[in-house]
Every structure is written in C-alpha cells, then in structure tokens.
Scaffold this motif. Structure first.
Motif, short mmCIF file in Angstrom:
data_model
loop_
_atom_site.label_atom_id
_atom_site.label_comp_id
_atom_site.label_asym_id
_atom_site.label_seq_id
_atom_site.Cartn_x
_atom_site.Cartn_y
_atom_site.Cartn_z
N GLY A 1 84.13 31.38 -136.81
CA GLY A 1 83.73 30.15 -137.49
C GLY A 1 84.90 29.35 -138.01
N GLU A 2 85.91 30.01 -138.60
CA GLU A 2 87.06 29.30 -139.16
C GLU A 2 87.88 28.64 -138.05
OE1 GLU A 2 90.79 30.21 -142.23
OE2 GLU A 2 89.43 31.82 -141.58
N LEU A 3 88.02 29.35 -136.91
CA LEU A 3 88.76 28.78 -135.78
C LEU A 3 88.05 27.54 -135.24
CD1 LEU A 3 90.82 28.81 -133.42
CD2 LEU A 3 89.26 30.42 -132.25
N LEU A 4 86.73 27.64 -135.06
CA LEU A 4 85.98 26.51 -134.52
C LEU A 4 86.05 25.30 -135.44
CD1 LEU A 4 82.81 28.38 -133.16
CD2 LEU A 4 84.87 27.68 -131.90
N GLN A 5 86.01 25.54 -136.75
CA GLN A 5 86.11 24.44 -137.71
C GLN A 5 87.47 23.76 -137.64
OE1 GLN A 5 83.71 23.22 -139.57
NE2 GLN A 5 85.03 21.68 -140.55
N ALA A 6 88.54 24.58 -137.60
CA ALA A 6 89.90 24.02 -137.51
C ALA A 6 90.09 23.25 -136.22
CB ALA A 6 90.92 25.16 -137.62
N TYR A 7 89.57 23.78 -135.11
CA TYR A 7 89.71 23.12 -133.81
C TYR A 7 88.96 21.78 -133.81
CZ TYR A 7 89.90 22.58 -128.71
OH TYR A 7 90.13 22.12 -127.44
N ALA A 8 87.75 21.75 -134.36
CA ALA A 8 86.96 20.52 -134.38
C ALA A 8 87.64 19.45 -135.22
CB ALA A 8 85.56 20.81 -134.89
N GLU A 9 88.20 19.85 -136.37
CA GLU A 9 88.89 18.89 -137.24
C GLU A 9 90.13 18.33 -136.54
OE1 GLU A 9 89.62 21.04 -140.80
OE2 GLU A 9 87.51 20.97 -141.49
N ALA A 10 90.86 19.20 -135.88
CA ALA A 10 92.08 18.74 -135.17
C ALA A 10 91.71 17.80 -134.04
CB ALA A 10 92.84 19.96 -134.64
N ARG A 11 90.59 18.10 -133.30
CA ARG A 11 90.16 17.21 -132.22
C ARG A 11 89.78 15.85 -132.77
NH1 ARG A 11 90.32 16.17 -127.31
NH2 ARG A 11 88.11 15.55 -127.24
N ASP A 12 89.15 15.83 -133.91
CA ASP A 12 88.75 14.55 -134.51
C ASP A 12 89.99 13.73 -134.89
OD1 ASP A 12 86.65 12.79 -135.70
OD2 ASP A 12 87.72 13.31 -137.55
N LEU A 13 91.00 14.38 -135.45
CA LEU A 13 92.25 13.69 -135.81
C LEU A 13 92.95 13.16 -134.56
CD1 LEU A 13 93.59 16.16 -138.53
CD2 LEU A 13 92.66 13.85 -138.91
N LEU A 14 92.89 13.94 -133.49
CA LEU A 14 93.54 13.53 -132.25
C LEU A 14 92.88 12.27 -131.69
CD1 LEU A 14 95.70 14.35 -130.08
CD2 LEU A 14 93.85 15.54 -128.90
N LEU A 15 91.53 12.23 -131.71
CA LEU A 15 90.83 11.07 -131.19
C LEU A 15 91.04 9.84 -132.08
CD1 LEU A 15 87.48 12.74 -130.00
CD2 LEU A 15 89.39 11.97 -128.60
N ARG A 16 91.35 10.09 -133.36
CA ARG A 16 91.62 8.97 -134.27
C ARG A 16 93.11 8.59 -134.30
NH1 ARG A 16 90.53 10.15 -139.48
NH2 ARG A 16 89.82 12.32 -139.27
#
Length: 1004
Positions: A941-956
């Motif tokens: 769960g912690e990995l998936l949360q970190a990955y999703a947040e990083a992907r969102d920053l990348l798209l922004r």
C-alpha cells in the motif's frame, strides 16, 4: 471384552438387599428347624439322680414314667490287661473311657477287660427296660447276677475277644428291692473303651418311645442326606455347569455310612452283620474321608475366587493319606492302630470345616449369591461338630456335654441352609432365564424394528429410543464418529432441543469410551472429571449415572458411542446392563452399516442416474434375458420411444424392429462377448425418421459371467455435427445458446469483447535443456492449466501461437462481466503458473514466467478461412492493443497489463496506473494499468501511494517533485522496476523538459 472398571457403587442399597435376603433365608431355616423340633427334643427326663460310689437311689423320684440316663460314678473292677505300675480304679465315670488312678491318674488304661457295677435302690416294683448304648467293645450285661444280654465275645486277650459294636435292650422285673447291674466289657481291637454313653433306664413303654424317637431322628438325618444328594444330582444333570451341586451330593452320599454307624444301634452293622468290626470300620473310615474330600471340593468349586488352591491341595492330601493309612491298617487286621489314627482324621476334618467356613465367610463379605445363608448354616454346623469332635477325643468330659445329640442338630441346620441355597440358585437361574428370555424378546423386537429402517436419520432416532427401553434408562443419546473432523456428533439426544451436538472424539465420557473401545459406567457423574455439566446447566436436567458403550462393527471399526443416562429403578447401571447394551450396540452397528450402505447405494444410483440423464449420448442396457433393462433420456430422444414403452421389451419388438441389421449386431455381441462399433449407422427411429448414429455395442460382465449388453448411441446428424465442431472452441453454454437461438452468430458479428494475449517467458532457455518430447509435454502441461483458467471464466480460447495463447471474453455472446472475467482469468493463470513452477523447482528445472496483456473494445467475431478449413476468431483494434500490452510487460517487468477500458470494470482486484503509452499502430495515447491481487495491494500500500503521487507530479510537470517521489518509492521497494523506470524518465525530463503540448507520453 476386557473387564470394565466400574466406579464405586451404592453399597448401602446392596447391603440392605443382602440383609433382607439373609433375614428371609434365616427365617425359612428357623421354620424348618421348628418343624423338626419334635425330632430334636429328647424325651429323656432331666435332673435325674446321679450315681455315687456305685450307688444310685431313686427314692422320691416320681418321674420314672420317662427314661433316665444312669450316669455318674459306677463301681469298676479290672479283669485283664493292667500293665505294670498301673493301678486299676475302683470306680469309673459314666459316660467316659476307663482311666487309671494314682500316679498317672487321668490317663487311659488302654486295651483290656473290666466290669462296671451299679446298685439301684428306690425303684418301685414292676417291669423295667434298660438300653445298653452302642459300644466299641464286646459286652455282657447281667442283672442281679443273671446274664441277660451279650454282644460279641468277651475275653481276657485280643485273641479271645470278638468286638461287635451294637446296642441292645435288657428287660428285668423288681419287687422293690435293690437291683444290681453289671456290665462286663472287653476292648482289645479299638481305641474306644468304657461306657462312652450312659445306659438308659425306664419303664418298657417309655424306653420304647425313646428308642422310636432315636430311630426317627436317625431316619430324618439319613433321609435328609439322601434327598439333598438326589437334589444335587438332579441339579447337576439338568445344569452341567453346577459342579458344586455334584460335589455336595457326593459328600452327602458318602456321609450316609458314617451316619448309620453312629446311629443309636449302629444301623450299618444291623444291615450288614457279616462286616464285623473291621468291615464296619473300613466302610466308615473310607466313606468319611471321601465325605471330607468332596465337602472340600464343594466349597472350592462353589466359590473358586475365594478359595486358595494350595490350601485345598494340602488339606486334600492330608485327609487322603490318613484315610488310605486307615484302610491299609484295617486290611492288615490292625484295627486298633487304625482307630488310633481316627482322631487325626477327625482333626483334619475339623480343619477342612474351618477352611470351608473361611471360604464362605469371604464369599459372604464379597456379596456372592447365597453365601450369607450358607455361612449361617455352616457356621452352626461347624461349631456343633467341633464340639462333638472334642467330646469324641475326650477333650471335654462326656458327662458334661451332650455330644451325641448335637451332631444331628448341626447336620440338620447345614442341610436346611443348603436347601435354601440350592432353592435360591434355582430360583435365580429360573428368574435369570425368564429375564433373559424377556430381554431377548425385547432385543429381538427392537432389532427387528431398527433392521426394517434403512434411512439413517429415522434409524438413529429409533436406536436412541430403543436404547432407553433396553437398559431401562431415563434418556439416551447416540454419537457417530466423523473421521473428517475427528469429532463425535449426534442428531438425536433425548431431552435436548438442539438437533446436532459436536465435540472432539477424545473428550468427555463418550469420547473416553470411543477412544478406549470399552464400556464406561459412571455412578456419580458430577464426581467424574470427564463429565461436562454445562449441558445439564443449559437444560435443567440432572445426570446421575451414565453408561457408555462403543458401537463397533464386526471388523473392529468404531462407528460411535451409545450413551444411557440415569438407570430407572436402580442406583446405577450394572454388568447385566453393560451386556445388554453391548449386545444391542452390536445390532445397532449392523443396522447403521446397512443404512450407510443403503445411502451409498442410493447416492451411487442417483449419481449414475444423473450421469445418464446428463449424457447427450443414448445409453440402452439389455439384461441377461435379452430384454431392455434401462435407457436414458437421450436414448429415448434419439430412438423416438418413451421409457415406459421400451423398458422390459425385446429389441426385436421395438428399437430393432425396423433395424434388422442392428438386431444381428446385438445378437452377435451377446453370443461371442466381443464389442462392436458401428460408424455412421443408419437408424430408423420410432418416429419413422432416419438418423445417422455412431453405435457401440459392449457385452456386460458380472462375477459369474455375462450379464447383458450395453448399447451407446451418438446422433451425428447436421445439428449434432455442428454442435460437436463449435464445442471444441466455445463454452458449452455458448454453444447451447447459439443452437437454441438459431442465429448466424458464428459467421460474423460485431460485439464488445475483452481480448487476452498470454506469452510464456523464459521458454527458450527452458527448452534448451529439454528434449523435443519433453518440450511438448511441458507446453501441454502449461497450456492445460491456462485453458482451465480461460474456460472456467466464460472465455473462448481463440488459438495457440507457439508459446503464447489468445483468448476472447464476450464473443460471440456477451455476459456483461467480460472484462472482469478476463482479469480474473489472468490472476488465476498467474497463480496456476506459480504452482507449476514450485513443482519444477523441486525437480531442479528452470522456472517460467507469464506476460499477459488485456484490452477491451469493439471486435468482429466469426469463422474465417476456406470451406475446407475454418477457424473462429476475432479481429479489431482491441486485438492489436492486447498484443502490444502483452509485449510491454517486458519493459515494465510486470506480469499483467490492462488497458483503460478494461481497468474500468475492476471489482475484486487492485490496479496500479503504470503509464500513458502510444502503442504501435495507434495514434491515440492509452493509459495502462498493472493488475494486483487484493493481498498484494494491502502488502504494498505505501509503495502504491508513493508511486501514484509521483506519477501525478510528473504529469503536472513537477520534475523535481516527481524525482523525489519515485526515489521514495524505490526506498520502500528497491526492486520495483516501474518506479526505477519512472525515476529515469523524470530525471531525463527534468534535464530536457518537453514542450507545452506534451501529452504525458514518453517519447525518449
């Protein structure tokens, strides 16, 4: 069955029962003794004058109408046999042996001859009779100097003396003056000397009355002995196991000669005068020894558990040797020495009697049947006989103890006690037989009732009710063993509202009984640590006593436990109840096995019926008489006959009536027992239709040879052929719906479907170590598992492409859950491959991986190819996309990737948005997702949360934040390849940012 350890019983109730029965038996003995009292009350006058210094005076004695004993001090004159130093006495006590006076006063004078004298004064005038008692001496009797009677030959030496032990009467008349009586004795051949019994004097009528009483008394004793002997023999004849009765009968029979010899007139010599002293002694001593032996054997076999074998052997050897020595001495003519051994035989006999009392006392203490009654009678007998014995051997004075009258009393009491014991044993045996018959009838009725029930649940209820009836319990339960859970369970427990009870098979009293395989009796359940009082607390019932018996088959397999609670009418369950319930449990085991077997047969029959009913092929069986025994629904449909019309008929009258060639084939198979296969056989049905069928005719074999014929029919008409063709690549449900709808679904239709491509990774490396055959076998094993994952989730296997496969979900018929089914198949494939790899790792073989891509969208589904070779497949953009997604699983190093349209349909699985890609052949970007199980998502769960947040920053376009986010994800999971790949891209974009029209697709 091994002995059951019973808990402490209700001894107070048992003691009350024993005392009541003992009291009743003693009362009966008292009544019998009272009836015989006239034979035991002597008519002799008591308190008569005693002789003093050879004189007795009856002056003033008014009771001469009753006989009196002439006991006291008589004058004595020694005639012959006085040894050197012996002083012959001038007076002698009567009754008693002659003894010397002076230095050795009190010692026997030994063999010899002497004369007793008595002067009687005060007798009224008239006739008198004097009875001279039984003496082991030669005897002459004189009154006033006149010899009136004699027995044997009186001499002064052993050679001139003939001893003949008899008694007799002397009649005389007096005018009122003194009467002088002289009794001359000679004893050289027997140890007994002197007047051991006092003569009896009285009027002739009174003496005759007394003699009649003596004769009646002896008659009662002898007849009682014979009757009891006959009774014991009859008991043994009708009940061969009653060996004690035979021993006691023999003891009574062999005591008769002794009783005759010791009677008032030695009836043994009276009946056989030719015996003489030696013959009479041989019979008496020999039979007396046998009496003691059989009496000892009687007690030993009556109560074997209370007897000591070594003591019995020692006593038997002692009495046997003494008796044998006496017989040998008598045979040698030495009757004197034989008589001197007699006290020792009497002493051993007393020891035997005392030993018997000990055995009976132990038996009475242990509560053996009849022991208390026997102990009372035997104790009195032994006490009186011991008193007689000590009198006979001159330990007690004969003139102070009436020894001769006590022996019959003791014998009579002993006989009466045995009458009671034998009567009790007979009544108990009869009662036991009647009770056994009644119980057997009950058991038979109950067994008949349960044996007629073949349904298990009603049978269990009947067994529980019957158990309560058989052992007279308040309520009962039946627990069956469940081997799957190792539990005892019950559907029926009387008094409980619940329908099922379950508990471990080794717990509680029932569990202990089941584990030990032996009956268990509990007299106080609350004192037993194995008892669980929770059930009583819940129901308000009080459990006092418990009887548990295992239900065991003939092969020793334990089926469960029968349990009865609270014995009605008794304080506890006894051994008889155990035997009854054990016997019933054996019957219940047979009934339960039969019910289980019947259930299995019914289940097998239903199973077979369901198989036959579900078969699309027709099945027809013929019995050994050639008649139709059974056919399924498919056979009725194919042949055009109803089951009621065709069953029980011969094929020639029905199915083969219009098909003579088929009848010939059937008869050929029945005659030579060889199977026949008919391909594309033309059959005329009962509807007059012509169909093509593949027919197999097979002979049926039983234990004793052929039992009939089996006919299998497959309808291969056009619809049948079509169904068989499409069934190879479509699920059966889809095939059935296509046939029922009769639409052209197989020849081109547009639909929304999910397409899966699955490719085996590392296949080339794995195949390099295998032979071609092993490679094919490995692929077959893997594809078999993958196909099961497709088919079990409503998928259609489109094709195998080398080491890959293609599957379609929702074509030609959608299910509404096609995307979910496709993802569920993917997860199932990965799980099955994991099991496959674990087996390969155990064999030292390289493992395989599986890359899966799934895309959902519009496709065209239909059969494509030439008229000679066609395949059912789908074409469309989703097919291309699924193939590209499977390929990029290698780039992202994940197992399964979904397109966005597939990810929307997720339900019981988790997703991680990996990236936005533009696959070859498509201009529109596509979001892709990794499939995870819920367990994997929870663990990461912690990995998936970190990955999703990083992907969102990348798209922004927050390149620095994205770098930090993906670094954080790698800190959490260093081996997460998507995080590493995204980190490299974020760093590259940070170094060379894309233009403002960037759509999020990596194009580096």
């Amino acid at each position: 069955m091994a002995p059951t350890a019973l808990l402490p019983d209700g001894r107070s109730a048992a003691l009350r029962l024993v005392l009541s029965r003992l009291g009743a038996a003693l009362l009966l003995i008292g009544v019998l003794a009272a009836l015989c009292a006239p034979f035991l009350i002597s008519p002799l006058a008591s308190g008569a004058p005693q002789a003093r210094q050879g004189l007795v005076d009856f002056s003033g004695w008014s009771d001469l109408d009753r006989p009196v004993r002439l006991s006291g001090e008589w004058s004595f004159a020694w005639n012959a046999g006085v040894g050197e130093g012996e002083v012959p006495p001038e007076r002698m006590r009567v009754p008693g042996e002659w003894i010397e006076q002076g230095t050795g006063a009190g010692e026997s004078l030994g063999p010899g001859a002497g004369t007793y004298g008595l002067r009687i004064e005060g007798l009224p005038p008239g006739k008198y009779a004097m009875h001279v008692p039984l003496l082991y001496s030669a005897t002459e009797v004189s009154v006033d100097g006149e010899r009136l009677a004699g027995y044997g030959q009186v001499g002064t030496t052993a050679q001139t003396t003939v001893q003949h032990p008899r008694s007799g009467n002397v009649m005389f008349t007096t005018e009122g003056g003194p009467v002088v009586i002289a009794v001359q004795l000679a004893s050289f051949h027997h140890r007994e000397t002197g007047l051991n019994s006092a003569p009896v004097l009285g009027r002739p009528a009174a003496v005759d009355q007394w003699l009649t009483w003596e004769a009646a008394q002896d008659f009662v004793f002898v007849v009682s002995l014979l009757i009891l002997a006959a009774y014991g023999i009859v008991v043994y004849i009708y009940r061969g196991e009653e060996l004690p009765a035979l021993y006691f009968a023999a003891s009574c029979i062999f005591f008769v000669p002794t009783a005759l010899a010791m009677s008032f007139d030695n009836l043994l010599l009276a009946a056989f005068p030719s015996f003489g002293l030696g013959g009479m002694m041989a019979v008496q001593y020999g039979t007396f020894g046998l009496t003691a032996l059989f009496f000892l054997g009687y007690a030993h076999h009556l109560f074997p558990q209370e007897s000591f074998r070594i003591a019995v052997r020692l006593l038997a050897a002692a009495i046997g040797l003494l008796t044998l020595a006496e017989i040998v001495l008598i045979a040698m003519g030495d009757t004197m020495t034989a008589s001197l051994l007699s006290p020792y035989s009497m002493g051993v006999t007393v020891l035997i009697c005392l030993y018997v009392v000990v055995v009976v006392a132990r038996a009475a203490y242990r509560g053996r049947s009849g022991a208390w009654v026997l102990f009372a009678g035997m104790g009195l007998f032994v006490a009186l006989m011991t008193l007689v014995a000590v009198v006979q051997v001159d330990i007690l004075p004969r003139d102070q103890v009436v020894g001769s009258d006590l022996a019959p009393v003791g014998i009579l009491m002993l006989l009466f006690s045995h009458v009671v014991v034998f009567a009790k044993r007979w009544s108990q045996a009869t009662h036991a037989a009647e009770r056994s018959n009644a119980e057997l009838r009950t058991l038979l009725d109950v067994s008949t009732a349960i044996s007629t029930e073949i349904d298990l649940h009603p049978l269990l209820a009947k067994i529980v009710e019957a158990t309560t009836q058989v052992v007279h319990a308040d309520r009962s339960s039946l627990f069956l063993y469940d081997p799957r859970t190792n539990e005892l369970w019950s559907l029926f427990a009387q008094g409980l509202a619940t329908q099922e009870i379950r508990f471990p098979a080794d717990q509680g009293i029932a569990g202990h009984c089941f584990a030990a395989g032996e009956p268990v009796v509990v007299a106080d359940s609350y004192a037993d640590p194995r008892f669980n009082p929770a059930v009583d607390a819940a129901t308000g019932y009080t459990t006092k006593t418990i009887l548990s018996v295992p239900i065991t088959t003939r092969e020793g397999r334990r089926l469960g436990v029968l349990q009865a609670l609270n014995r009605i009418g008794k304080d506890e369950f006894n051994r008889h109840d155990i035997r009854q319930m054990t016997a019933f449990a054996s019957q219940a085991a047979i009934a339960i096995e039969n019910a289980n077997l019947f259930s299995e047969v019914v289940a097998a029959r239903n199973y077979n019926e369901s198989i036959l009913g579900s078969m699309s092929s027709g099945v027809v069986t013929l019995d050994d008489d050639g008649k139709v025994a059974k056919l399924n629904t498919a056979a009725c449909d194919i042949l055009g006959y109803s089951s009621a019309t065709i069953e029980g008929t011969r094929p020639a009258d029905t199915i083969a009536k219009e098909n003579p060639a088929l009848l010939e084939e059937i008869e050929t198979v029945a005659s030579d027992n060889t199977a026949r296969n008919l391909i594309d056989f033309d059959v005329v049905t009962g509807r007059a239709d012509h169909i093509s069928a593949n027919i197999s005719i097979v002979p049926l074999q039983g234990d004793k040879g052929p039992t009939g014929v089996l006919i299998l029919l497959d309808n291969i008409t056009a619809s049948k052929r079509l169904q068989g063709a499409i069934g190879k690549f479509l699920p059966q449900s889809a095939v059935q719906e296509i046939l029922e709808r009769d639409e052209n679904l197989l020849f081109g239709t547009s639909c929304k479907a999910s397409v899966m491509f699955a490719d085996i990774r590392n296949f080339t490396a794995a195949a390099e170590t295998l032979t071609p055959r092993q490679t094919v076998d490995m692929l077959n094993d893997v594809f078999t598992s993958l196909f099961e994952a497709v088919a079990s989730n409503e998928g259609v296997l489109d094709k195998f492409i080398g080491d890959a496969l293609m599957a379609v979900y929702g074509a030609p018929l959608p299910t509404g859950n096609d995307a979910e089914n496709a993802v569920r198949s993917a997860l199932q494939m990965q799980a099955l491959l994991g099991e496959f790899n674990r087996a390969r790792e155990g064999s030292g073989l390289p493992v395989l991986a599986l890359g899966i891509g799934i895309a959902t969208g519009e496709v065209i589904a239909g059969t494509i190819g030439s008229p000679k070779r066609m395949d059912y497949t789908v074409i469309g953009d989703s097919v291309n996309l699924a193939s590209r997604l499977e390929a990029i699983t290698k780039t992202y190093k994940v197992r399964t990737i979904l397109c966005e349209d597939t990810a929307v349909a997720r339900s019981d699985f988790a997703l991680r948005e990996l990236d936005t890609v533009r696959v070859r052949g498509r201009t529109r970007p596509t979001r892709i997702y990794e499939v995870l199980t819920l367990a994997e998502a929870d663990a990461n769960g912690e990995l998936l949360q970190a990955y999703a947040e990083a992907r969102d920053l990348l798209l922004r376009r927050d390149w620095a934040g994205a770098v930090r986010g993906f670094q954080r994800a790698l800190t959490i999971a260093p081996d997460d390849n998507p995080s590493g790949l995204m980190l490299a891209r974020a760093q590259a974009l940070s170094a060379a940012p894309p233009g403002p029209d960037w759509d999020g697709v990596w194009s580096g």
